[in-house]
Design an enzyme around this catalytic site. Structure first.
Site: not given
Length: 195
Positions: A13, A84
């Site tokens: 990202h 994550e």
């Protein structure tokens, strides 16, 4: 003639407020900042024209928005295994702040109180790899720095902790592929302006 093996295009990202300040951003849903949105759009120009049999993303907004701005939002499927690393009690802290109470600490050697071990993140990465291999086509994966580093290590048959060997910046492209039957890294940590 054998069927070609799928490649995995990994997309980290774009910038967030916490990534820019070095804060560990695990499961907190921090959005992209303006520079991160621009980076995501630039990534789209690198992905344009590629055909993916499967597009996967972390359910966290920074990865999903990167996917959408890169032009693959209409075909994306979220996968909670792509979240994550769960940093637990260390969420939102910088490495320097953590090292004040745990000298020499790294995410790779732990401990991660209230969070996940490297091996637990590796188990999630293994499930993503199995899903990608079963897809029958090339796969785009939008996710996060530490998770993608673990995924690369596991792709190569290394321990999850060996993700420490692979630096990965925000808004970068990487590709995991094959040399004959051996899994390899074809491209790593390439910013969107490269060709």
């Amino acid at each position: 003639m054998s069927t070609p093996q799928p490649t995995l295009t990994l997309v980290r990202h774009g910038d967030t407020e916490w990534s820019l300040s070095g804060r560990h951003t695990g499961w907190t849903d921090i959005p992209l900042v303006e520079s991160g949105r621009r980076q995501a759009a630039q990534l789209g120009s690198r992905l344009r024209g590629r055909s993916f049999g499967l597009v996967l993303s972390s359910p966290l907004s920074r990865a999903l928005e990167t996917c959408r701005l890169a032009g693959l939002g209409n075909t994306v499927t979220t996968d909670p295994d792509l979240r994550e690393w769960n940093y637990g009690d260390l969420e939102g802290l910088t490495s320097d702040e953590i090292r004040q109470s745990m000298p020499g600490w790294t995410i790779w050697s732990g401990p991660v109180p209230g969070g996940e071990s490297a091996d637990e993140v590796g188990q999630r990465a293994d499930r993503v790899i199995a899903r990608a291999l079963a897809s029958g086509g090339d796969v785009a994966i939008f996710a996060h720095g530490h998770l993608l580093r673990v995924l690369a290590a596991r792709w190569l048959g290394l321990a999850a902790q060996d993700g420490a060997l692979f630096e990965l910046g925000t808004a970068t492209l990487s590709r995991l592929g094959w040399e004959r039957e051996r899994r390899v890294i074809e491209l790593w940590n390439e910013p969107p302006g490269q060709s």
